[in-house]
Write an enzyme that holds these catalytic residues in place. Structure first.
Site, mmCIF file in Angstrom:
data_model
loop_
_atom_site.group_PDB
_atom_site.id
_atom_site.type_symbol
_atom_site.label_atom_id
_atom_site.label_comp_id
_atom_site.label_asym_id
_atom_site.label_seq_id
_atom_site.Cartn_x
_atom_site.Cartn_y
_atom_site.Cartn_z
ATOM 1 N N HIS C 133 -24.950 -12.744 67.596
ATOM 2 C CA HIS C 133 -24.378 -13.610 68.626
ATOM 3 C C HIS C 133 -23.149 -14.291 68.006
ATOM 4 O O HIS C 133 -23.112 -14.534 66.807
ATOM 5 C CB HIS C 133 -25.433 -14.647 69.002
ATOM 6 C CG HIS C 133 -25.065 -15.540 70.153
ATOM 7 N ND1 HIS C 133 -24.227 -16.633 70.017
ATOM 8 C CD2 HIS C 133 -25.435 -15.517 71.462
ATOM 9 C CE1 HIS C 133 -24.100 -17.231 71.201
ATOM 10 N NE2 HIS C 133 -24.814 -16.580 72.091
ATOM 11 N N ASP C 210 -30.951 -16.677 62.610
ATOM 12 C CA ASP C 210 -30.684 -17.228 63.939
ATOM 13 C C ASP C 210 -31.921 -16.976 64.791
ATOM 14 O O ASP C 210 -32.183 -15.853 65.217
ATOM 15 C CB ASP C 210 -29.455 -16.526 64.520
ATOM 16 C CG ASP C 210 -29.264 -16.800 66.012
ATOM 17 O OD1 ASP C 210 -30.110 -17.493 66.618
ATOM 18 O OD2 ASP C 210 -28.269 -16.301 66.564
ATOM 19 N N GLN C 213 -33.607 -16.641 69.931
ATOM 20 C CA GLN C 213 -34.423 -15.837 70.840
ATOM 21 C C GLN C 213 -35.801 -15.542 70.269
ATOM 22 O O GLN C 213 -36.574 -14.796 70.879
ATOM 23 C CB GLN C 213 -33.721 -14.502 71.150
ATOM 24 C CG GLN C 213 -32.355 -14.654 71.786
ATOM 25 C CD GLN C 213 -32.409 -15.213 73.195
ATOM 26 O OE1 GLN C 213 -33.457 -15.185 73.843
ATOM 27 N NE2 GLN C 213 -31.292 -15.737 73.666
ATOM 28 N N LYS C 236 -33.646 -22.748 74.760
ATOM 29 C CA LYS C 236 -34.123 -21.364 74.844
ATOM 30 C C LYS C 236 -35.642 -21.300 74.791
ATOM 31 O O LYS C 236 -36.230 -20.228 74.929
ATOM 32 C CB LYS C 236 -33.605 -20.551 73.648
ATOM 33 C CG LYS C 236 -32.109 -20.598 73.447
ATOM 34 C CD LYS C 236 -31.390 -19.551 74.232
ATOM 35 C CE LYS C 236 -29.948 -19.468 73.770
ATOM 36 N NZ LYS C 236 -29.100 -18.769 74.727
ATOM 37 N N CYS C 374 -22.189 -12.982 74.634
ATOM 38 C CA CYS C 374 -21.726 -13.596 73.381
ATOM 39 C C CYS C 374 -22.055 -12.707 72.192
ATOM 40 O O CYS C 374 -22.398 -13.213 71.109
ATOM 41 C CB CYS C 374 -22.330 -14.978 73.180
ATOM 42 S SG CYS C 374 -21.709 -16.175 74.344
HETATM 43 C C1 LIG Z 1 -29.279 -14.921 69.561
HETATM 44 C C2 LIG Z 1 -28.576 -16.190 69.884
HETATM 45 N N1 LIG Z 1 -27.996 -16.890 68.912
HETATM 46 C C3 LIG Z 1 -27.349 -18.045 69.145
HETATM 47 C C4 LIG Z 1 -27.254 -18.556 70.405
HETATM 48 C C5 LIG Z 1 -26.500 -19.832 70.597
HETATM 49 O O1 LIG Z 1 -27.355 -20.867 70.933
HETATM 50 P P1 LIG Z 1 -26.775 -22.222 71.478
HETATM 51 O O2 LIG Z 1 -25.806 -21.883 72.567
HETATM 52 O O3 LIG Z 1 -27.960 -22.947 71.989
HETATM 53 O O4 LIG Z 1 -26.115 -22.915 70.338
HETATM 54 C C6 LIG Z 1 -27.845 -17.862 71.462
HETATM 55 C C7 LIG Z 1 -27.772 -18.338 72.849
HETATM 56 O O5 LIG Z 1 -26.748 -18.415 73.486
HETATM 57 C C8 LIG Z 1 -28.508 -16.652 71.192
HETATM 58 O O6 LIG Z 1 -29.087 -15.965 72.167
#
Ligand SMILES: Cc1ncc(COP(=O)(O)O)c(C=O)c1O
Ligand SMILES: Cc1ncc(COP(=O)(O)O)c(C=O)c1O
Lengths: 417, 143, 417, 143
Positions: C133, C210, C213, C236, C374
């Site tokens: 991401h 990370d 998910q 999430k 993203c």
């Molecule tokens: C795999 C993953 N990493 C990072 C993020 C970023 O999370 P956040 O927008 O809550 O900072 C997301 C969600 O958008 C995601 O699905």
């Protein structure tokens, strides 16, 4: 709007009606009615803010900006409407100049890292005041430590007023930014921000204003102030926790590199190269605090509904009355006696440590704050280790001031035994 | 509850603390601050062959801290260095459990157990202890 | 807990009971019942989360850590209980290892700026994967750009599985950090994080995971994974917006300089010098998102109450069923066919752009996500401009999958006309 | 509503766009991307003495963008360069107000007004316009 509210200008604020909007004011503490006088730390939230958050989660909760489905469209519109509402509230020329952050602290850190840091060299200077909250002090210290720049300070007098005549001497060609708190949370002082901006802007130096304690009590107009950056915390102005904003001139935002990287702030990403989104999104990496922005909009509506001037007038009455009542206490010294003050009274009392005062009055239902109020240099200036502080909001009453005074008498009596 | 925190003995230690003032011939000393509430004390110890001959404190602090420092300095005199940490642990246990019987070895420090009911104030009662442990360079494990 | 819930292990998840916990599921969209399949973007919040936030604002709203009064004590305790709850949820050795942030994005930026940046030099390397991401990609790109370090990438195969055998070659003595997404939001892939950690740790290289998910769908155990940093987003995992966390080993946190400066993160401040607070507070400058942390704790309780294994089992059933149903569509290609997948199905369909699919199914009440999610490098790898994506949560049902499939048929028919 | 967005004429332009393909002798060209939704188009123009002789587009995009690009390239042929921005402004006004009568000068582009009811899709209808403006280096004031 009810008739009751409509004539608020004629007969002042209807405080009882306001109180009914705050569910927490029903609460009892140690079996006494809650008298919440810790508003400068964080104020309470009116029903409409709580319900706006609730409504988002119950009715149209979705991520913003990235979805074609209905919930996402609704959430995005509400989120952007919050941005527009805040822009209007601060009289910002454009919605694009509002960057959502967690609060003043993050806003200052954003400016420090993205606006100042890239051009700061050893020998450059940042000018702040002696009464800054740590939020507008520590980021500059860290930056100076890192770059060899120097942190300089506008001094104040024994009343807690800045020595305005020293400002132009303190600014020189190495000054990269002036940072000033609009209303001091520790002393109450309302600083002459427009004057400081004028002096600084005449020398071409940008000015950042910490508005944490200003937005709940003053009509803030960033164009009239003529500042460059204005920092806001939602939780200080009847809004939710975790949300705040930076207002900055579009030209600055456009010139600034992004600070945090992630989703939302990009336009196009490959493994080799990334191009960034437009302002303000370039500075809003990741999923924002959507419920927070929506709640903040409701807080702005609350302030607009009741009228910030009417609120301020009422608070000034509480301030004057409290100042008068406290002057009758033996050995009590009010720290911060500026002519223009926000609704904040800090004080120390001989033979009674602030901490003990806080604990005792709490048992009479009175919530006040004790300690350094995240403004240790101001404490050092007045040579006190800590103060007790009462601070007011729209829902406070003269009866509550009386309850506080009675509790303080008990504390003094108890500690004198 | 409030009366138990601000009971007579604590208030008296606050107003007229024992062993107050700095010590010229201290062998060990440390400064303890609680910036949050404004406590700023110095604990002074004269130690010979791992026995505390004399303990004093100086500085500014709230009633709880001052009373604790006053009682603790009295308690320390004549004690072995190795008694401090176990005593502090017993003191902490007292704070955590209002139903625990007084710990005889702690003497008048037992009066401070009422602080346990005031979570925001515990740090005050611990500060003199932690400062003494620091002066003696005994790791307390407490953060 | 009701009898109904207690026997969940015997007869699987009581999805109807779960659905009753989510007020938004009563909602209609374009006059159809809402079928919310955009859970990977952000999921919905159960009543207990909404009520926890509400309860904080109505009953004990106050700033934390700095007050002796009752409300502040209660708020501080609830806030720290949230930290403890999250520590336990991740099986972290200590509460002190949980730093509250806005979400995964801020957590990664914190590690990039505070852990990696101070020691990164030109020629050093950061190793991530091709399916990251942007949150776990752009901060590293920015850092590499700034320092002259190189960003390297663990490749994947056509199913969206990492080429694990290449990891040890890609790590060398210049590798400063490995960053890997636990579960890909774009492809669904569950990565073999423990294996990657093992390889990296054998070479002394720290690993950041990370977990955006992962936490809603997997039992996460940071000690079993043996990683160094684990990043979480509240929104999430049924929690509020604006809150998330970084878990990091205490030794790392202790060695790291603070990132943002301000109140809360300091111990002692003078105009000349500042000493910083202990971990984790050193990294939590400013007023935190108190309501968010408290809501996140309620979300963890929700997951614990229903059991994450039972939830995962149910979601896997939805995943399998959806995969099967989609395979019947002409010209439909599922992007991401790893053996181990989270409940995410990304797909493209000939002659039907994802965006059009999204708009059309929305009009049948079905909320799904379209775009690059993203994760543009992953899109580039599969040579698709965008995908449509459905993603599941505990409250989704097989009937909802049917509704989605029916809507997708309509979309295909409509666009083929 | 959905039927108006995906009306026959739009779907036809989507399936069989006019003026599709790159242009070897273009005098002006620009790439327009909407990374969010995956649109990635190139607009091609051959301009002589401030008149657009020929317009084409290439790339990948959703139905709205493709239909708009297809209609826009048809519309552009024979127009003066200075007509573009006013036409785009009229087009935007159409989107903002469903009750506004069709703008004759926009011709079949009027069909796209139904996009106005889909806020998440407006960017698609604007992309071909913005890309043409960029190719011609005309500032649009639209972000
Ligand atoms: C795999 C993953 N990493 C990072 C993020 C970023 O999370 P956040 O927008 O809550 O900072 C997301 C969600 O958008 C995601 O699905
Ligand atoms: C004057 C002033 N500046 C800055 C801050 C910091 O605000 P926040 O903690 O919301 O970032 C505060 C409040 O604590 C404040 O009173």
């Amino acid at each position: 709007m009810t008739a009751e509210r409509a004539d608020k200008d004629v007969r002042g604020l209807d405080v009882e009606a306001i109180r009914r909007e705050f569910p927490i004011l029903q609460r009892r503490v140690h079996d006494k009615p809650l008298v919440y006088l810790d508003n400068a730390a964080t104020c309470q939230r009116p029903r409409q803010v709580i319900e706006a958050i609730d409504g988002y989660y119950r009715d149209y909760n979705a991520n913003v900006h990235r979805g074609v489905h209905q919930l996402s469209v609704e959430a995005s519109e509400a989120f952007e409407a919050a941005r527009a509402g805040l822009a209007r509230f601060l009289n910002a020329p454009s919605d694009r100049e509002i960057v959502f952050t967690r609060g003043v602290t993050e806003s200052v850190n954003l400016v420090a890292n993205s606006f100042v840091r890239p051009t700061l060299s050893a020998g450059d200077e940042i000018l702040i005041t002696h009464m800054e909250h740590h939020a507008n002090l520590v980021p500059w210290q860290m930056l100076c430590e890192h770059t060899g720049a120097t942190l300089k300070v506008i001094p104040m007098d024994g009343n807690g007023e800045l020595l305005l005549d020293q400002v132009s001497e303190l600014i020189n060609e190495r000054t990269k930014l002036v940072g000033v708190v609009h209303v001091s949370n520790a002393l109450g002082t309302v600083n002459p921000v427009a004057d400081i901006c004028q002096i600084a802007k005449d020398r071409g130096v940008p000015v950042l204003v910490d508005g944490a304690q200003a937005t709940p009590h003053l009509n803030v107009d960033v164009q009239a102030l003529n500042c460059d950056f204005y920092c806001v915390s939602g939780h200080k102005m009847y809004g939710p926790t975790g949300i705040g904003a930076l207002w900055a001139r579009a030209a600055h935002l456009e010139a600034m590199p992004p600070w945090q990287g992630g989703g939302e702030m990009i336009e196009h990403v490959t493994l080799d190269k990334t191009t960034f989104n437009e302002i303000p999104h370039k500075f809003e990496a990741g999923t924002p605090h959507i419920a927070g922005a929506i709640g903040l909009k409701a807080a702005i509506d609350f302030l607009d509904d009741w009228g910030i001037e009417a609120i301020a007038e009422h608070e000034q009455r509480l301030l004057a009355y409290t100042t008068e009542r406290l002057s009758a206490f033996e050995g009590l010294r009010i720290i911060g006696q500026a002519r223009a003050k926000g609704p904040v009274v800090s004080f120390v009392m001989e033979g009674a440590h602030a901490n003990d005062i806080g604990t005792i009055v709490d048992h009479f239902g009175v919530a006040l704050r004790t300690g350094h109020h995240c403004a240790m240099p101001a404490m050092q200036f007045f040579d006190v280790p800590a103060t007790a502080r009462v601070s007011f909001a729209a829902y406070n009453t003269l009866e509550e001031v009386e309850a506080f005074v009675a509790a303080l008498e008990r504390a003094q009596g108890m500690l004198k035994q | 509850m409030l009366d138990r925190l601000y009971q007579k003995v604590i208030l008296e230690h606050n107003k007229a603390p024992n062993n107050f003032g700095s010590m010229a011939d201290a062998t060990h000393s440390a400064r303890g601050t609680d910036a949050l509430c404004g406590d700023d004390i110095q604990m002074w110890l004269r130690v010979t062959e791992r026995t505390i001959e004399k303990a004093q404190f100086s500085g500014e602090a709230c009633a709880v801290t001052k009373a604790c420092a006053s009682m603790l300095t009295e308690w320390l005199e004549g004690r072995g260095v190795d008694e401090i940490l176990p005593a502090f642990e017993a003191f902490q246990a007292l704070m955590d459990d209002a139903d625990r019987p007084p710990v005889e070895a702690l003497g008048q420090l037992n009066h401070l157990r009422s602080v346990g009911a005031f979570p925001a104030r515990r740090a005050n009662a611990y500060l003199p202890w932690k400062t003494v442990l620091e002066a003696m360079q005994i790791p307390s494990g407490l953060t």
